[in-house]
Enzyme design. Sequence first.
Site, PDB file in Angstrom:
ATOM      1  N   LYS A 146      84.612  71.711  31.081  1.00  0.00           N
ATOM      2  CA  LYS A 146      86.019  71.793  31.450  1.00  0.00           C
ATOM      3  C   LYS A 146      86.498  73.214  31.150  1.00  0.00           C
ATOM      4  O   LYS A 146      86.658  73.587  29.987  1.00  0.00           O
ATOM      5  CB  LYS A 146      86.812  70.743  30.661  1.00  0.00           C
ATOM      6  CG  LYS A 146      86.459  69.326  31.081  1.00  0.00           C
ATOM      7  CD  LYS A 146      86.918  69.050  32.496  1.00  0.00           C
ATOM      8  CE  LYS A 146      85.958  68.223  33.307  1.00  0.00           C
ATOM      9  NZ  LYS A 146      86.352  68.045  34.692  1.00  0.00           N
TER      10      LYS A 146
ATOM     11  N   LYS B  32      85.655  60.465  44.185  1.00  0.00           N
ATOM     12  CA  LYS B  32      86.145  59.517  43.175  1.00  0.00           C
ATOM     13  C   LYS B  32      86.645  58.284  43.915  1.00  0.00           C
ATOM     14  O   LYS B  32      87.412  58.401  44.885  1.00  0.00           O
ATOM     15  CB  LYS B  32      87.271  60.151  42.359  1.00  0.00           C
ATOM     16  CG  LYS B  32      86.792  61.329  41.506  1.00  0.00           C
ATOM     17  CD  LYS B  32      87.911  61.892  40.662  1.00  0.00           C
ATOM     18  CE  LYS B  32      87.386  62.745  39.528  1.00  0.00           C
ATOM     19  NZ  LYS B  32      86.998  64.117  39.934  1.00  0.00           N
TER      20      LYS B  32
HETATM   21 MG    MG Z   1      85.980  67.840  39.127  1.00  0.00          MG
END
Ligand code: MG
Length: 367
Positions: free
Chosen positions: A165, A265
């Site tokens: 991240k 997703k």
């Molecule tokens: Mg991503």
Amino acid sequence: MKITRISAYQVDLPLKEGRYSWSEGKSVDVFDSTVVAIETDSGITGVGEVCPLGPVYLPAYAEGVRTGLKELAPQLIGADPTALNVLNRKMDQLLKGHPYVKSGIDIACWDILGQASGQPVCELLGGRYEDDFILYRAISQRPPNEMAENVKSYRDEGYRRFQLKVGGVPEEDIERIRACRNVLEPTDKLIADANTGWTMHEAARVVNAVRDIDVYIEQPCPTYEECLNIRRRTPLPFVLDEVIDSVAMILRGATDGAMDNVNIKISKFGGLTKAKQARDLCVSLGIGMTLEDSWGGDIVTASIAHLAHGTPPELLFTSTDFNSYVTTSIADGAPQRVNGRMAASTQPGLGVRPKWDVLGDPVLSFQ
Ligand code: MG
């Protein structure tokens, strides 16, 4: 078969690491998940789950799932849960947009179809390519040395793909990428996911600084146009995620050569029906995929596993075992990670048995 009742349950999923942090200082400590249960006149009950990554990641939020279900669920009583395309069209006619609201319903209906036909969902979605499939570990944003330590310890648990991240201060992000690549073997894969957190000039600095490193760059900037601009300035493999929310966007990205891989997703597309359509299109186009969801517990993890299995291994870039990140189990029978890999259940449907005592009383119920 007819839907006779739709209920929703709210469940908190605290994180084992205490906090998950990503770009621009965003973080979540406890995930708010919604489990959807659909009962039918044949006695079969199917379950689905939707868990946004907090309210500031995608245009989705936890209470929005429940509010949307109040609108949608009463109008689906009597519909055939096994006619997935008909059901999805009906949902789109009843509520424009809001794909994440529809995701839990769609997943629960696939669970029903699987149980009714005696087949695991992955077989209905196209079959199983291998006995199991590869996972990545998301490395929460921390100082560079702590992230490298976390990469090392998750590598010891068997993971071989790591998604850092980043999307913070560019100088620090460059250090994060270098520090983490240094603790990996050449066959391991590293992804620097900025989650839309860089401006174009920041992204340009980072991709220039790490051009000698074996790393994938994921969703550097907020818009498609900004990402495409950066894509054209770097030789590094490139992943698009947040802006890829429809078949139309996949086709646009493929036409522009905007990415090597995309992140699909389930709730971003609106359920397994539409995620399968996107997955199969990417296979035809030769685009690699991360198949996952925004977040979730055992039921989301099971849904991901069924979707991932039907993807040719060379195009399944990674997938996620969200149930290993959280402290609360909401269902028995969900897949469990072994050596950085996972397999879907061989039982009919999703193969999960909800822990009703953990879910408690429904927060919504329509019949
Ligand atoms: Mg991503």
